[in-house]
Design a protein around this motif. Structure first.
Motif, PDB file in Angstrom:
ATOM      1  N   LEU A 143     -50.300  49.594 -12.302  1.00  0.00           N
ATOM      2  CA  LEU A 143     -50.047  50.157 -10.973  1.00  0.00           C
ATOM      3  C   LEU A 143     -49.798  49.034  -9.973  1.00  0.00           C
ATOM      4  O   LEU A 143     -50.693  48.246  -9.664  1.00  0.00           O
ATOM      5  CB  LEU A 143     -51.217  51.023 -10.536  1.00  0.00           C
ATOM      6  CG  LEU A 143     -51.507  52.240 -11.424  1.00  0.00           C
ATOM      7  CD1 LEU A 143     -52.671  53.042 -10.873  1.00  0.00           C
ATOM      8  CD2 LEU A 143     -50.271  53.122 -11.559  1.00  0.00           C
ATOM      9  N   GLY A 154     -45.296  51.916 -17.587  1.00  0.00           N
ATOM     10  CA  GLY A 154     -46.709  51.577 -17.677  1.00  0.00           C
ATOM     11  C   GLY A 154     -47.191  51.101 -19.022  1.00  0.00           C
ATOM     12  O   GLY A 154     -48.387  50.858 -19.194  1.00  0.00           O
ATOM     13  N   SER A 184     -49.566  49.146  -6.910  1.00  0.00           N
ATOM     14  CA  SER A 184     -50.398  49.299  -5.714  1.00  0.00           C
ATOM     15  C   SER A 184     -51.749  48.614  -5.849  1.00  0.00           C
ATOM     16  O   SER A 184     -52.423  48.353  -4.845  1.00  0.00           O
ATOM     17  CB  SER A 184     -50.601  50.785  -5.414  1.00  0.00           C
ATOM     18  OG  SER A 184     -51.192  51.440  -6.529  1.00  0.00           O
ATOM     19  N   GLY A 217     -46.032  50.766 -13.835  1.00  0.00           N
ATOM     20  CA  GLY A 217     -46.390  52.150 -14.103  1.00  0.00           C
ATOM     21  C   GLY A 217     -46.120  53.096 -12.958  1.00  0.00           C
ATOM     22  O   GLY A 217     -46.190  54.316 -13.127  1.00  0.00           O
ATOM     23  N   ASP A 218     -45.836  52.558 -11.780  1.00  0.00           N
ATOM     24  CA  ASP A 218     -45.598  53.421 -10.616  1.00  0.00           C
ATOM     25  C   ASP A 218     -44.283  53.052  -9.924  1.00  0.00           C
ATOM     26  O   ASP A 218     -44.179  53.088  -8.704  1.00  0.00           O
ATOM     27  CB  ASP A 218     -46.766  53.353  -9.631  1.00  0.00           C
ATOM     28  CG  ASP A 218     -47.135  51.930  -9.237  1.00  0.00           C
ATOM     29  OD1 ASP A 218     -46.493  50.979  -9.736  1.00  0.00           O
ATOM     30  OD2 ASP A 218     -48.059  51.761  -8.422  1.00  0.00           O
TER      31      ASP A 218
END
Length: 321
Positions: free
Chosen positions: A212, A285, A214, A248-249
């Protein structure tokens, strides 16, 4: 590179056993503490003096003011994790609790061991629970658990996790002890063609496969023409495989067509070195390993040729089998 593992066994006398391996991450000291100077992370940083790395610095000093302990913020389910670099059959974890105050904070903490980073590794197998807060240093022994990651997980609301040292020991006298190929890229110096939103190249060699973006463990360039990323292994190795963890995002397809190049030249930022393999695709991901005939080199490049593109990767691992 020849690597020597040293550890001691008490039988009728102390014996120092030398195990020589041509590949493998070695036990870090003569006591067999696998965590010593390992890559450590935690859920948050409660104070600048409380970095996660302090729990693997080899210093059992339990006075927080001497800057050898970790601390998180007050939070829900705080955690700390060390990456052993390889899979080991872990049988003992020794924890030094804070001694100048607040020792009860550690009561109820769980030791979890495994190979996955789901929920930051806190879903891995439960090895032991700390029922009574340690007064100083305490060793927790359990049935051996195979794993690369060791987590100290403190479930609950408004908890603070503080550790002054975490030492990890493996079974060394049975075949379950594992010393496998080491990731040559882990913690090495990495650079890339540009940096988007602070997502520097070093994030792809931090030992964290979390996909991720983020969560701050992925590298990311701007939309460059022929974007590239490079790691310096420090010396020449016969590289046989490279593992890449895709974002993954974001867009999984951006990595399509990327080339893995290996060699010793920095001409064109290393992108003219020998082509090892071309990436067709990596699912969103996921981690994919690319194997090839050995190529000797110091630099490993990931480059996307022929188009304007973002290059983002959440981990790059390099092996010489």
């Amino acid at each position: 590179m020849r690597c020597v593992v040293m550890f001691s066994i008490r039988m009728d006398m102390r014996v120092i056993l030398f195990l020589t391996l041509f590949t493998g991450l070695c036990i870090a000291d003569s006591k067999g503490n696998l965590a010593l100077n390992g890559m450590a992370v935690q859920s948050s940083l409660g104070h600048p003096q409380g970095d996660a790395q302090h729990a693997v610095d080899g210093n059992r000093d339990s006075d927080y003011k001497k800057e050898s302990c970790t601390i998180t913020k007050t939070e829900f389910n705080p955690w700390w994790r060390v990456d052993l670099g390889n899979v080991y059959s872990v049988s003992n974890v020794t924890i030094t609790n804070r001694g100048d105050c607040c020792k009860d904070r550690l009561r109820g903490a769980q030791i979890r061991i495994g190979n996955k980073l789901d929920n930051n590794g806190n879903n891995n197998e439960l090895a032991a629970t700390i029922l009574t807060a340690p007064n100083g240093t305490q060793t927790f022994s359990f049935e051996s658990v195979n794993g690369r990651y060791v987590n100290i997980f403190l479930p609950g609301n408004d908890e603070i996790l503080t550790l002054c040292e975490v030492e990890v020991f493996a079974v060394i006298d049975t075949p379950s002890y594992i010393c496998g190929p080491r990731n040559l890229a882990l913690g090495a110096t990495a650079v890339q063609s540009s940096i988007l939103s602070g997502a520097g190249a070093q994030r792809a060699v931090d030992g964290n496969r979390n996909s991720l973006f983020s969560l701050g463990s992925c590298s990311h360039t701007n939309a460059d023409r022929d974007p590239w990323w490079r790691v310096d292994l420090g010396e020449k190795y016969k590289v046989t495989r490279v593992s890449i963890t895709n974002i993954g995002d974001g867009s999984a397809a951006r990595i399509n067509g990327a080339q893995i190049r290996i060699g010793n030249s920095l001409e064109n930022n290393g992108n003219n070195n020998e082509l090892a393999v071309t990436v067709v695709s990596i699912p969103l991901g996921e981690t994919k390993t690319f194997q090839f005939q050995p190529i000797k080199g110091r630099y490993v490049n990931i480059v996307i040729p022929g188009r304007n593109e973002y290059l983002h990767m959440c981990e790059v691992e390099v092996f010489s089998d």
